[in-house]
Scaffold this motif. Structure first.
Motif, PDB file in Angstrom:
ATOM      1  N   LEU A  46       0.803  -1.216   0.000  1.00 10.92           N
ATOM      2  CA  LEU A  46       0.000   0.000   0.000  1.00 10.92           C
ATOM      3  C   LEU A  46       0.839   1.271   0.000  1.00 10.92           C
ATOM      4  CD1 LEU A  46      -2.811  -0.947   2.554  1.00 10.92           C
ATOM      5  CD2 LEU A  46      -2.861  -1.099   0.059  1.00 10.92           C
ATOM      6  N   GLY A  47       2.162   1.149  -0.026  1.00 11.45           N
ATOM      7  CA  GLY A  47       3.016   2.333  -0.060  1.00 11.45           C
ATOM      8  C   GLY A  47       2.983   3.083   1.250  1.00 11.45           C
ATOM      9  N   PHE A  48       2.831   4.414   1.191  1.00 11.10           N
ATOM     10  CA  PHE A  48       2.911   5.196   2.427  1.00 11.10           C
ATOM     11  C   PHE A  48       1.754   4.915   3.378  1.00 11.10           C
ATOM     12  CE2 PHE A  48       0.765   8.242  -0.521  1.00 11.10           C
ATOM     13  CZ  PHE A  48      -0.401   8.485   0.191  1.00 11.10           C
ATOM     14  N   VAL A  69     -11.454  15.388   8.052  1.00 13.64           N
ATOM     15  CA  VAL A  69     -11.109  16.727   7.586  1.00 13.64           C
ATOM     16  C   VAL A  69     -10.804  16.589   6.092  1.00 13.64           C
ATOM     17  CG1 VAL A  69      -9.503  18.659   7.790  1.00 13.64           C
ATOM     18  CG2 VAL A  69     -10.191  17.378   9.837  1.00 13.64           C
ATOM     19  N   PRO A  70     -11.766  16.872   5.221  1.00 14.16           N
ATOM     20  CA  PRO A  70     -11.609  16.546   3.804  1.00 14.16           C
ATOM     21  C   PRO A  70     -10.484  17.325   3.132  1.00 14.16           C
ATOM     22  CG  PRO A  70     -13.582  17.870   4.149  1.00 14.16           C
ATOM     23  CD  PRO A  70     -13.067  17.506   5.508  1.00 14.16           C
ATOM     24  N   LEU A  71      -9.583  16.597   2.496  1.00 11.61           N
ATOM     25  CA  LEU A  71      -8.471  17.181   1.739  1.00 11.61           C
ATOM     26  C   LEU A  71      -8.224  16.312   0.510  1.00 11.61           C
ATOM     27  CD1 LEU A  71      -5.924  17.887   4.638  1.00 11.61           C
ATOM     28  CD2 LEU A  71      -7.169  19.631   3.356  1.00 11.61           C
ATOM     29  N   ASP A  83       0.696  11.076  -4.405  1.00 14.25           N
ATOM     30  CA  ASP A  83       1.932  10.812  -3.665  1.00 14.25           C
ATOM     31  C   ASP A  83       2.101  11.718  -2.456  1.00 14.25           C
ATOM     32  OD1 ASP A  83       2.341  13.185  -4.992  1.00 14.25           O
ATOM     33  OD2 ASP A  83       4.294  12.634  -5.840  1.00 14.25           O
ATOM     34  N   PHE A  84       1.066  12.465  -2.099  1.00 18.27           N
ATOM     35  CA  PHE A  84       1.151  13.382  -0.958  1.00 18.27           C
ATOM     36  C   PHE A  84       0.608  12.676   0.275  1.00 18.27           C
ATOM     37  CE2 PHE A  84      -0.028  16.799   1.897  1.00 18.27           C
ATOM     38  CZ  PHE A  84       0.979  17.735   1.727  1.00 18.27           C
ATOM     39  N   VAL A 105      -0.576  12.913   3.689  1.00 23.39           N
ATOM     40  CA  VAL A 105      -1.060  13.895   4.662  1.00 23.39           C
ATOM     41  C   VAL A 105      -0.673  13.501   6.080  1.00 23.39           C
ATOM     42  CG1 VAL A 105      -3.125  14.961   5.674  1.00 23.39           C
ATOM     43  CG2 VAL A 105      -2.965  14.668   3.195  1.00 23.39           C
ATOM     44  N   PHE A 106      -0.824  12.228   6.416  1.00 25.71           N
ATOM     45  CA  PHE A 106      -0.540  11.808   7.792  1.00 25.71           C
ATOM     46  C   PHE A 106       0.916  12.054   8.166  1.00 25.71           C
ATOM     47  CE2 PHE A 106      -0.028   8.721  11.302  1.00 25.71           C
ATOM     48  CZ  PHE A 106      -1.072   9.123  12.100  1.00 25.71           C
ATOM     49  N   ALA A 107       1.812  11.981   7.184  1.00 27.48           N
ATOM     50  CA  ALA A 107       3.235  12.216   7.450  1.00 27.48           C
ATOM     51  C   ALA A 107       3.526  13.663   7.804  1.00 27.48           C
ATOM     52  CB  ALA A 107       4.071  11.802   6.243  1.00 27.48           C
ATOM     53  N   GLN A 108       2.591  14.581   7.553  1.00 26.20           N
ATOM     54  CA  GLN A 108       2.806  15.992   7.867  1.00 26.20           C
ATOM     55  C   GLN A 108       2.635  16.284   9.362  1.00 26.20           C
ATOM     56  OE1 GLN A 108       3.935  17.958   5.392  1.00 26.20           O
ATOM     57  NE2 GLN A 108       3.779  16.071   4.195  1.00 26.20           N
ATOM     58  N   PHE A 109       1.926  15.410  10.060  1.00 25.11           N
ATOM     59  CA  PHE A 109       1.664  15.661  11.478  1.00 25.11           C
ATOM     60  C   PHE A 109       2.982  15.677  12.258  1.00 25.11           C
ATOM     61  CE2 PHE A 109      -2.470  14.801  10.006  1.00 25.11           C
ATOM     62  CZ  PHE A 109      -3.395  15.136  10.977  1.00 25.11           C
ATOM     63  N   HIS A 110       3.235  16.793  12.932  1.00 23.41           N
ATOM     64  CA  HIS A 110       4.399  16.970  13.808  1.00 23.41           C
ATOM     65  C   HIS A 110       5.722  17.009  13.026  1.00 23.41           C
ATOM     66  CE1 HIS A 110       2.038  15.181  17.500  1.00 23.41           C
ATOM     67  NE2 HIS A 110       1.343  16.074  16.802  1.00 23.41           N
ATOM     68  N   ALA A 111       5.687  17.112  11.715  1.00 22.39           N
ATOM     69  CA  ALA A 111       6.903  17.063  10.906  1.00 22.39           C
ATOM     70  C   ALA A 111       7.434  18.462  10.619  1.00 22.39           C
ATOM     71  CB  ALA A 111       6.627  16.345   9.588  1.00 22.39           C
ATOM     72  N   ALA A 112       8.731  18.532  10.301  1.00 23.16           N
ATOM     73  CA  ALA A 112       9.297  19.782   9.793  1.00 23.16           C
ATOM     74  C   ALA A 112       8.724  20.046   8.409  1.00 23.16           C
ATOM     75  CB  ALA A 112      10.817  19.684   9.727  1.00 23.16           C
ATOM     76  N   ASP A 113       8.613  21.330   8.061  1.00 22.70           N
ATOM     77  CA  ASP A 113       8.014  21.737   6.789  1.00 22.70           C
ATOM     78  C   ASP A 113       6.597  21.199   6.622  1.00 22.70           C
ATOM     79  OD1 ASP A 113       9.895  23.475   5.791  1.00 22.70           O
ATOM     80  OD2 ASP A 113      10.942  21.958   4.617  1.00 22.70           O
TER      81      ASP A 113
END
Length: 440
Positions: A278-280, A400-402, A407-408, A410-418
């Motif tokens: 399933l990739g990311f 939260v609809p996005l 390849d984006f 979203v879950f990886a953005q939580f608490h991450a730099a940038d």
């Protein structure tokens, strides 16, 4: 051309990001950012005639609650909540100022871009849109903008549930994080069909401490009851153990949908390999298949030549629905009878119905803006403020609809730099959320 609703959503998200409401978890270093953010929301609501109440159990730890009356007084109210605090940043790791809310190449950067000032700005814009246009939703809507989620919600949702439950009178369901973002339904990049995950369950979260005790001695004279050695054995046993797979209803629904779409069996034997394909998404879903107990902090002696009388380890524990007692017994068996286990915070998992009418509302809203999109339940491996509202009998859903590129992550953005989100995803969020809240 964007609409006023979409423009205000982006504007409010950016302005909220610029309010440094960092929650360090240490009272002395938190400041007043949460209250400043809550006052910003209160002022924007007041501009369109929406009355709200600011609740500040400690200076600087403000939350805001507002209610909009619906057309069907017999329908249960819907709570829509977003937290205003964010986790700390290591600014040197960022390529854009974490509180600058910069936009580059159609991407908005900033702490809180997805966790979760994006939703705070969106629901603020939707509330104003309803007031300006005279739109009356079907259900009463309770908007809550909350402090302290990043440290367990003790001074935010938890405090309000314990001390001000009347603010949520009549509420039966809630919408908040973590879900709603799109992921590829199939593996073929040329096939643009998307799944929009809805968190119908959340793992529980608990903190426990393992403690071994012996007697203090000089390091030159080894003892049979060395607390450090016995603790190390227990920590190794817990840390290396893999609890059995539990196919919760939310996990099974996810596997059924993705299995059919991708031709995967997800049998007990193929589960690990099928998830890996399933990739990311693999790590997100994989973390929902079993209970976990992770050693995170070790404490023992202070001098090298002294065998300490006590050694301890703290555990971060994530619990599947209905698995509290099984997990407790599993930890006891792994640690051994000579290790003391002391429970700290213990919040059980939440579980909401998979086939409630609100799931149909979410699907209809997605279909209106992404005709081939499909809403798919899943189990969130983390926890949100929904754990507090569950004490009031409120069923929480993460959505939260996005709509984002395939390849984006979203879950990886939580608490991450940038931390970042595409601007057009925020516009999509505004349109879909408006429909959800109007028709739910």
């Amino acid at each position: 051309m964007s609409t006023l609703l979409e423009d205000e959503t982006l504007q409010f998200v950016r302005e909220l990001i610029r309010i440094e409401s960092v929650n360090t978890g240490v009272a002395a270093t938190i400041g007043d950012g949460e209250t400043r953010a809550a006052r910003f929301v209160q002022e924007r609501l007041a501009e369109v005639g929406i009355v709200s109440e600011l609740v500040e159990p400690r200076p600087g730890r403000g939350s805001l609650v507002a209610r909009i009356a619906g057309s069907d007084p017999g329908a249960g109210a819907l709570l829509v909540h977003a937290h205003l605090d964010v986790v700390p940043v290591e600014e040197s790791d960022w390529t854009h100022p974490p509180f600058g809310a910069d936009i580059e190449d159609g991407i908005l950067y900033g702490r809180g871009a997805v966790d979760m000032k994006n939703y705070a700005g969106t629901i603020l814009a939707v509330a104003r849109h309803f007031a300006r246009e005279g739109i009356v939703p079907r259900r009463d809507l309770v908007f809550a903008f909350l402090a302290d989620e990043e440290s367990g919600g003790v001074w935010g949702a938890g405090w309000l549930v314990e001390r001000r439950p009347e603010l949520f009178a009549g509420v039966t369901e809630a919408l908040s994080e973590v879900g709603g973002f799109s992921v590829p339904l199939v593996a073929d990049p040329a096939d643009q069909r998307r799944a929009y995950l809805v968190a119908t369950s959340e793992k529980g979260v608990a903190w426990s401490t393992l403690t071994a005790r012996g007697h203090a001695a000089h390091g030159s004279r080894p003892t049979d009851d060395n607390a450090v050695v016995r603790l190390a054995r227990a920590v190794s046993a817990v840390g290396s153990h893999r609890f059995p797979v539990v196919r919760t209803p939310a996990l099974q629904r996810f596997l059924d949908v993705f299995g059919e779409a991708r031709g995967l069996a997800f049998t007990d034997e193929s589960l690990a390999d099928d998830l890996a394909s399933l990739g990311f998404m693999a790590s997100l879903v994989g973390a929902t298949t079993r209970n976990t107990a992770t050693p995170t902090v070790l404490s023992a002696g202070e001098k090298t030549n002294i065998i300490p009388a006590e050694a301890s380890a703290r555990l971060d524990i994530r619990i599947l629905p209905g698995q509290d007692e099984q997990l407790r017994q599993g930890l006891r068996d792994l640690a051994g009878d000579d290790i003391d286990i002391r429970e700290g915070r213990w919040w059980s998992a939440t579980e909401a119905p998979l086939d409630a009418p609100i799931i149909g509302v979410l699907q209809d809203a997605i279909t209106a803006h992404d005709p081939e999109g499909i809403v798919v339940p899943y189990l969130l491996p983390a926890s949100t403020d929904n754990k507090h509202f569950a004490k009031l009998g409120i069923h929480g859903y993460g959505f939260v609809p996005l709509r984002v590129p395939g390849d984006f992550d979203v879950f990886a953005q939580f608490h991450a730099a940038d931390e970042r989100v595409p601007v057009d995803a925020l516009h999509f969020s505004a349109r879909v959320t408006e429909r959800i809240l109007r028709t739910a």
